[in-house]
Design an enzyme around this catalytic site. Structure first.
Site, PDB file in Angstrom:
ATOM      1  N   ARG A   1       0.879  -1.178   0.000  1.00 36.43           N
ATOM      2  CA  ARG A   1       0.000   0.000   0.000  1.00 36.43           C
ATOM      3  C   ARG A   1       0.908   1.217   0.000  1.00 36.43           C
ATOM      4  NH1 ARG A   1      -3.267   3.476   3.384  1.00 36.43           N
ATOM      5  NH2 ARG A   1      -5.275   3.824   2.350  1.00 36.43           N
TER       6      ARG A   1
ATOM      7  N   GLY B   1       1.944   8.314 -18.386  1.00 40.82           N
ATOM      8  CA  GLY B   1       1.383   7.753 -19.619  1.00 40.82           C
ATOM      9  C   GLY B   1       1.181   6.247 -19.560  1.00 40.82           C
TER      10      GLY B   1
ATOM     11  N   GLU C   1      -3.694  -7.005  -6.876  1.00 39.67           N
ATOM     12  CA  GLU C   1      -2.340  -7.498  -7.159  1.00 39.67           C
ATOM     13  C   GLU C   1      -2.076  -8.812  -6.438  1.00 39.67           C
ATOM     14  OE1 GLU C   1      -0.548  -2.956  -7.462  1.00 39.67           O
ATOM     15  OE2 GLU C   1       0.260  -4.327  -5.960  1.00 39.67           O
TER      16      GLU C   1
ATOM     17  N   ASP D   1       1.358   3.784   2.774  1.00 36.77           N
ATOM     18  CA  ASP D   1       1.868   3.265   4.050  1.00 36.77           C
ATOM     19  C   ASP D   1       3.374   3.006   4.023  1.00 36.77           C
ATOM     20  OD1 ASP D   1      -0.736   3.263   4.932  1.00 36.77           O
ATOM     21  OD2 ASP D   1      -1.017   1.101   4.782  1.00 36.77           O
ATOM     22  N   THR D   2       3.877   2.422   2.929  1.00 35.89           N
ATOM     23  CA  THR D   2       5.250   1.875   2.991  1.00 35.89           C
ATOM     24  C   THR D   2       6.195   2.305   1.866  1.00 35.89           C
ATOM     25  OG1 THR D   2       4.649  -0.138   1.772  1.00 35.89           O
ATOM     26  CG2 THR D   2       4.365  -0.192   4.172  1.00 35.89           C
ATOM     27  N   LYS D   3       5.727   3.168   0.959  1.00 32.58           N
ATOM     28  CA  LYS D   3       6.576   3.573  -0.176  1.00 32.58           C
ATOM     29  C   LYS D   3       7.891   4.194   0.292  1.00 32.58           C
ATOM     30  CE  LYS D   3       5.711   7.436  -2.438  1.00 32.58           C
ATOM     31  NZ  LYS D   3       5.154   8.449  -3.353  1.00 32.58           N
TER      32      LYS D   3
END
Length: 201
Positions: free
Chosen positions: A38, A71, A105, A41-43
């Site tokens: 998510r 794009g 996913e 939350d965790t990027k």
């Protein structure tokens, strides 16, 4: 006159060759590891650091915020990466199940029979549930719930972002990924050998 046209032809060939090389360099390598997370939350923490760590090991991880370009079609790019990948990492966070994209996913990883390593980040498996918000068809909810249950009963890693040892965790996670990649490659080689023996002998 002939010299001029020969020179023009050479220049044209050189331009085409350079253009071809540029296109080749823009092509993305196949995805080894798909990181399902998510983003909000965790990027900037566990998923981003794991992506960088795996990249330094010369693996080809996929993280939507790092790999996708303006794009790109969201579902097309993500679904392609999942089909290409050898191993998936599912980074579960407290609000993971609120995201349709995360669950989509995860379901696709499970449906395509990918090897998935769950990482329970600041959350216990028992706390993860698919919720019906009234916007998702029952069939999709069932699909998501099945994938989530399958992931929850897969041996994974746990991590506490406040008290955990980040360096040790990243090393352990990378080792788990490499171990699974080696096993997947071994299985693929075995299948190819069996196919060859069956069809040519």
């Amino acid at each position: 006159m002939q010299q001029r046209s020969a020179s023009t032809a050479k220049n044209l060939v050189r331009k085409i060759f350079n253009h071809h090389n540029q296109i080749q360099s823009l092509k993305r390598p196949p995805c080894d590891v798909f990181i399902n997370h998510r983003c909000i939350d965790t990027k900037r923490t566990i998923s981003g650091l794991l992506f960088d760590h795996l990249s330094r090991l010369r693996l080809h991880p996929f993280l939507d915020s790092k790999n996708m370009r303006p794009g790109d079609k969201l579902f097309d790019s993500i679904d392609r990466a999942i089909h290409e990948c050898k191993v998936g990492i599912a980074v579960f966070s407290p609000r993971y199940c609120e995201s349709y994209f995360c669950l989509h996913e995860l379901a696709l990883l499970m449906e395509t029979k990918k090897r998935v390593i769950p990482i329970f980040c600041d959350v216990k498996p028992s706390q993860l549930h698919v919720k019906d918000n009234g916007r998702c068809p029952p069939k999709e909810l069932q699909r998501f719930a099945y994938a989530l249950e399958e992931a929850k009963y897969t041996v994974g890693l746990t991590f506490d972002t406040l008290e955990g040892d980040w360096s040790k965790f990243l090393t352990t996670a990378a080792e788990a990924v490499v171990h699974n990649l080696i096993e997947v490659d071994g299985e693929e080689t075995h299948k190819e050998r069996k196919y060859f023996m069956k069809n040519y002998f």
